[in-house]
Design an enzyme around this catalytic site. Sequence first.
Site, PDB file in Angstrom:
ATOM      1  N   ARG A  55       5.310  -2.144   5.822  1.00 43.23           N
ATOM      2  CA  ARG A  55       4.182  -1.834   6.697  1.00 43.23           C
ATOM      3  C   ARG A  55       2.917  -2.613   6.357  1.00 43.23           C
ATOM      4  O   ARG A  55       2.292  -3.215   7.226  1.00 43.23           O
ATOM      5  CB  ARG A  55       3.841  -0.333   6.624  1.00 43.23           C
ATOM      6  CG  ARG A  55       4.708   0.536   7.484  1.00 43.23           C
ATOM      7  CD  ARG A  55       4.940   1.850   6.807  1.00 43.23           C
ATOM      8  NE  ARG A  55       5.806   1.607   5.672  1.00 43.23           N
ATOM      9  CZ  ARG A  55       7.138   1.627   5.752  1.00 43.23           C
ATOM     10  NH1 ARG A  55       7.713   1.915   6.878  1.00 43.23           N
ATOM     11  NH2 ARG A  55       7.898   1.347   4.698  1.00 43.23           N
ATOM     12  N   LYS A  85       5.718 -17.883 -14.337  1.00 38.82           N
ATOM     13  CA  LYS A  85       5.551 -18.856 -15.439  1.00 38.82           C
ATOM     14  C   LYS A  85       4.478 -18.395 -16.419  1.00 38.82           C
ATOM     15  O   LYS A  85       4.130 -19.121 -17.342  1.00 38.82           O
ATOM     16  CB  LYS A  85       5.135 -20.215 -14.865  1.00 38.82           C
ATOM     17  CG  LYS A  85       6.111 -20.795 -13.878  1.00 38.82           C
ATOM     18  CD  LYS A  85       5.522 -22.086 -13.288  1.00 38.82           C
ATOM     19  CE  LYS A  85       6.160 -22.422 -11.964  1.00 38.82           C
ATOM     20  NZ  LYS A  85       5.365 -23.396 -11.216  1.00 38.82           N
ATOM     21  N   ARG A 106      -1.280  -6.836  -3.161  1.00 39.92           N
ATOM     22  CA  ARG A 106      -0.544  -5.657  -3.653  1.00 39.92           C
ATOM     23  C   ARG A 106      -0.014  -6.003  -5.036  1.00 39.92           C
ATOM     24  O   ARG A 106       0.629  -7.034  -5.225  1.00 39.92           O
ATOM     25  CB  ARG A 106       0.616  -5.266  -2.747  1.00 39.92           C
ATOM     26  CG  ARG A 106       1.498  -4.198  -3.411  1.00 39.92           C
ATOM     27  CD  ARG A 106       2.457  -3.543  -2.476  1.00 39.92           C
ATOM     28  NE  ARG A 106       1.769  -2.679  -1.532  1.00 39.92           N
ATOM     29  CZ  ARG A 106       2.390  -1.870  -0.677  1.00 39.92           C
ATOM     30  NH1 ARG A 106       3.709  -1.826  -0.654  1.00 39.92           N
ATOM     31  NH2 ARG A 106       1.699  -1.111   0.154  1.00 39.92           N
ATOM     32  N   HIS A 134      -4.674   3.008  -2.578  1.00 37.46           N
ATOM     33  CA  HIS A 134      -4.211   2.287  -1.391  1.00 37.46           C
ATOM     34  C   HIS A 134      -5.241   2.570  -0.289  1.00 37.46           C
ATOM     35  O   HIS A 134      -4.971   3.297   0.662  1.00 37.46           O
ATOM     36  CB  HIS A 134      -2.825   2.793  -1.011  1.00 37.46           C
ATOM     37  CG  HIS A 134      -2.051   1.912  -0.076  1.00 37.46           C
ATOM     38  ND1 HIS A 134      -2.628   0.871   0.640  1.00 37.46           N
ATOM     39  CD2 HIS A 134      -0.735   1.911   0.264  1.00 37.46           C
ATOM     40  CE1 HIS A 134      -1.691   0.289   1.375  1.00 37.46           C
ATOM     41  NE2 HIS A 134      -0.538   0.898   1.168  1.00 37.46           N
TER      42      HIS A 134
END
Length: 308
Positions: A55, A85, A106, A134
């Site tokens: 979403r 890395k 995120r 969030h």
Amino acid sequence: MDSLFHVVEAQQFNRELLTEIFAVTKEMEEVVSVYGSSILNRRIMATLFYEPSTRTRLSFESAMIRLGGSVVTTESAREFSSAAKGETLEDTIRIVEGYADVIVLRHYEGGSARLAAEVASVPVLNAGDGPGQHPTQALLDVYTIQKEIGRLDGISVAMVGDLANGRTVRSLAYLLTRYKDVKLYFVAPELVRMKADIKEYLSRNGVYFEEQEDLIEVVRQVDVVYQTRIQRERFGDRTKDYEAARGRYIVDTKVMEALSENARVMHPLPRVDEIDPAVDTDPRAAYFRQAHNGLYIRMALLKMVLAA
Ligand code: CP
């Protein structure tokens, strides 16, 4: 009016700014109905996703494209970006800000969005930081409550499920403190109860809350049941704890019988088994409409940070 730049945590929004965001969001619904706009023409959004998403990533990308902008993206960034890395998040942000006008992040660690915002010269929008917050989800949740119930002052909400690890309920609790006479009911298995920091914030801001065990009794009293998934990914190798927590509270047809006619069931999604699919056709099941509102909220945020 406060201006908007980084979106890091729900506490940054006051009521006036929320009203402004929701007004722009309503405009965005109209923009989508006429097949988009070109206000972000030649602007570029980078989506850096170190955790899975359907979403949030796709609605942000769709939002940018619907406003005429372009997208560069790395999903599974833990494996497929130079993080694999050993590059630090701060260095990655310093690089990507040279390629994009806004960064949507995120990450699997709480506090990562704040860290990114501290080094970024372009807006950073927190798309979920581990078990932290969030905020764009909380904005779409509050917008959905307003749209579905018709008010925010005086609203009563049952937050159900994984309240300890659920970043969406944490951000939603913060945002709801901006409204009057809100009542929150926390219904969670013992292992994943709402954390003390949120309860302290609610107390400091005069928001009524109580912890309850009987879901049926709680749903009789509320306008919104906000169900959440028990987050297996936050349990690590504590499989027994996860198994003890899941399945304890399920929204099924019995729960829907106790829910008032004008109430709604919401869920940030994805769901696993905590809402019976038999509930999906009930008009009070608002979770798919809720997810679609994410597009409009994210269009509004992109417009406000890039074109306002
Ligand atoms: N609600 C939510 O954040 O969903 P995704 O994990 O699919 O982005």
